[in-house]
Design a protein around this motif. Structure first.
Motif, PDB file in Angstrom:
ATOM      1  N   PHE A  12       0.820  -1.211   0.000  1.00  0.00           N
ATOM      2  CA  PHE A  12       0.000   0.000   0.000  1.00  0.00           C
ATOM      3  C   PHE A  12       0.858   1.266   0.000  1.00  0.00           C
ATOM      4  CE2 PHE A  12      -3.385  -2.810   1.864  1.00  0.00           C
ATOM      5  CZ  PHE A  12      -4.273  -2.668   0.813  1.00  0.00           C
ATOM      6  N   ALA A  13       1.963   1.237   0.745  1.00  0.00           N
ATOM      7  CA  ALA A  13       2.842   2.411   0.776  1.00  0.00           C
ATOM      8  C   ALA A  13       3.435   2.674  -0.602  1.00  0.00           C
ATOM      9  CB  ALA A  13       3.949   2.203   1.806  1.00  0.00           C
ATOM     10  N   LEU A  14       3.840   1.604  -1.292  1.00  0.00           N
ATOM     11  CA  LEU A  14       4.414   1.769  -2.626  1.00  0.00           C
ATOM     12  C   LEU A  14       3.392   2.332  -3.602  1.00  0.00           C
ATOM     13  CD1 LEU A  14       6.841   1.320  -4.499  1.00  0.00           C
ATOM     14  CD2 LEU A  14       5.984  -0.996  -4.930  1.00  0.00           C
ATOM     15  N   VAL A  15       2.171   1.825  -3.551  1.00  0.00           N
ATOM     16  CA  VAL A  15       1.128   2.301  -4.463  1.00  0.00           C
ATOM     17  C   VAL A  15       0.780   3.760  -4.180  1.00  0.00           C
ATOM     18  CG1 VAL A  15      -1.284   2.013  -5.130  1.00  0.00           C
ATOM     19  CG2 VAL A  15       0.178   0.007  -4.867  1.00  0.00           C
ATOM     20  N   VAL A  17       2.584   6.084  -2.615  1.00  0.00           N
ATOM     21  CA  VAL A  17       3.700   6.971  -2.943  1.00  0.00           C
ATOM     22  C   VAL A  17       3.777   7.176  -4.449  1.00  0.00           C
ATOM     23  CG1 VAL A  17       6.223   7.135  -2.983  1.00  0.00           C
ATOM     24  CG2 VAL A  17       5.058   6.493  -0.882  1.00  0.00           C
ATOM     25  N   ALA A  18       3.561   6.114  -5.218  1.00  0.00           N
ATOM     26  CA  ALA A  18       3.604   6.247  -6.675  1.00  0.00           C
ATOM     27  C   ALA A  18       2.503   7.175  -7.178  1.00  0.00           C
ATOM     28  CB  ALA A  18       3.471   4.866  -7.322  1.00  0.00           C
ATOM     29  N   PRO A  51      10.981  11.975   1.031  1.00  0.00           N
ATOM     30  CA  PRO A  51      10.758  11.806   2.484  1.00  0.00           C
ATOM     31  C   PRO A  51       9.525  12.517   2.997  1.00  0.00           C
ATOM     32  CG  PRO A  51      13.086  12.170   2.041  1.00  0.00           C
ATOM     33  CD  PRO A  51      12.373  12.382   0.754  1.00  0.00           C
ATOM     34  N   ARG A  52       9.308  13.755   2.592  1.00  0.00           N
ATOM     35  CA  ARG A  52       8.107  14.471   3.042  1.00  0.00           C
ATOM     36  C   ARG A  52       6.849  13.834   2.467  1.00  0.00           C
ATOM     37  NH1 ARG A  52       7.271  18.984   5.640  1.00  0.00           N
ATOM     38  NH2 ARG A  52       9.495  19.457   5.603  1.00  0.00           N
ATOM     39  N   THR A  56       3.358  11.712   4.465  1.00  0.00           N
ATOM     40  CA  THR A  56       1.939  11.934   4.220  1.00  0.00           C
ATOM     41  C   THR A  56       1.173  10.632   4.046  1.00  0.00           C
ATOM     42  OG1 THR A  56       2.475  14.049   3.147  1.00  0.00           O
ATOM     43  CG2 THR A  56       0.290  13.143   2.736  1.00  0.00           C
ATOM     44  N   VAL A  57       1.779   9.675   3.345  1.00  0.00           N
ATOM     45  CA  VAL A  57       1.056   8.444   3.009  1.00  0.00           C
ATOM     46  C   VAL A  57       1.271   7.339   4.044  1.00  0.00           C
ATOM     47  CG1 VAL A  57       1.277   9.013   0.567  1.00  0.00           C
ATOM     48  CG2 VAL A  57       2.930   7.482   1.607  1.00  0.00           C
ATOM     49  N   LEU A  58       2.241   7.492   4.939  1.00  0.00           N
ATOM     50  CA  LEU A  58       2.548   6.414   5.881  1.00  0.00           C
ATOM     51  C   LEU A  58       1.364   6.071   6.795  1.00  0.00           C
ATOM     52  CD1 LEU A  58       5.112   4.725   6.199  1.00  0.00           C
ATOM     53  CD2 LEU A  58       5.718   6.124   8.158  1.00  0.00           C
TER      54      LEU A  58
END
Length: 368
Positions: A12-15, A17-18, A51-52, A56-58
């Motif tokens: 989910f983090a990868l999706v 962030v993309a 990083p910023r 947000t998505v974490l």
């Protein structure tokens, strides 16, 4: 269960962030490439902004992983089997709590170390690019304004760097307007400055006081464009660039050094810790809310919606609480209020799922 949580968290983090990165990269690519920068500069700026973006998505990825894993275990009746064999909801919440702690540690590293360092490096690179005369002027077919009151245009740029059909309008002086046109021009470094050498051109000067126009042809003319590109080489100190240990010193001194207020220092410091705590809370809320719903052949979509609404309410509370802290630094404890409320809701939901709801109903019947 912990391995499933971590695997889906990474997915989910990868999706996310993309998705967020593509939305931001389109604007960044258009701005940098349009200014004459290379693809390597675009990749560097994108990496420094990650990083910023991840901060947000974490929390969203943490919440999504907890909800998805709990929902799948519930649909496959694994939670029901584990609870029927004697595992309490508090026992089942342990891997989710460990997962939340891991997510909080990731957020801590980002907030306390990576984001400040990346923000400072990004500002340094922006200053360097703003001093790059070539990247700001060597854009063919576009009217550019490198500074207020100056307009520059070149029709084409040869392979040897020769500027074709150059137009330069200087409106910085309030008492006159000057326009230079030339068939060719060159950018020449002159020590620390930069000069624009125009060949075979015309200079037109309009006096504002009497509207008198003066013209003059020239074979070659040197125009110093260094003042047009003057920028502040010094990066203004900012709270975002400071590491957490620097913010823990005297707030009054930090506020004076950065030109901010004591409330801004307190808000920046404690919001970094509050973000990490909120990651832990999002994981626990997602698990506890779905656990209360129990098994149903119709699914637990109602509980998913309720958990999502709780998350939105807590996140909105975080944004609203920043204002009072900025006004009064002594109110910094309220920044942790969303996390505290989330933990209380999680404890209440786990108590209800462990039999507290049944005991409450029996107490009501006996009281009636």
């Amino acid at each position: 269960m912990l391995s499933q949580l971590l695997w889906l968290f990474g997915f989910f983090a990868l999706v996310l962030v993309a998705v967020f990165w593509i939305n931001r990269a389109v604007q960044l690519f258009d701005r940098l490439i349009g200014d004459g920068q290379t693809a390597l500069v675009f990749l560097e700026f994108s990496a420094l902004g990650l990083p910023r973006l991840i901060t947000t998505v974490l929390p969203i990825a943490t919440f999504a992983a907890a909800v998805y894993v709990t929902n799948r275990l519930n649909n496959e009746s694994e939670l029901t089997v584990m609870m029927s064999t004697g595992s309490s909801p508090w026992r089942l919440a342990r891997p989710v709590a460990v997962f939340g702690i891991i997510s909080a540690l990731m957020m801590s590293v980002l907030s306390h170390v990576l984001v400040p360092a990346a923000s400072e490096q990004l500002s340094e690179r922006e200053v360097e690019i703003s001093r790059n005369v070539t990247s700001r002027l060597l854009t063919e077919g576009t009217f550019l304004s490198p500074t207020k009151g100056v307009t520059f245009y070149t029709r084409a740029i040869g392979e040897d760097g020769v500027l074709k059909d150059v137009f330069l309008a200087d409106r910085r002086a309030p008492e006159e307007r000057v326009i230079y046109t030339a068939a060719e021009a060159y950018l020449v470094r002159n020590g620390d400055g930069t000069s624009l050498i125009m060949i075979d051109g015309l200079a037109q000067r309009l006096a504002i006081s009497d509207n008198r126009l003066s013209t003059g042809k020239f074979q070659d003319f040197s125009f110093d464009i260094s003042p047009l590109m003057e920028t502040d080489d010094q990066i203004a100190p900012s709270l975002q660039y400071l590491r957490t240990d620097a913010l823990m010193t005297e707030w009054e001194q930090v506020a004076r050094d950065t030109g901010s207020t004591v409330g801004a220092v307190a808000e920046e410091l404690h919001s970094r810790f509050a973000r990490a705590a909120f990651c832990f809370v999002t994981a626990m809320i997602g698990f506890a809310t779905l656990l209360v719903g129990g098994y149903s052949r119709f699914g637990v979509w109602r509980e998913v919606v309720i958990a999502f609404l709780i998350l939105i309410a807590l996140d909105g509370m975080r944004s609203a609480l920043s204002g009072p802290v900025l006004a009064d630094a002594r109110l910094w404890p309220i920044l942790y209020l969303p996390s505290i409320i989330g933990l209380l809701l999680t404890s209440g939901l786990l108590w209800y799922a462990s039999g507290g709801g049944a005991r409450l109903r029996r107490w009501r019947r006996s009281a009636a």
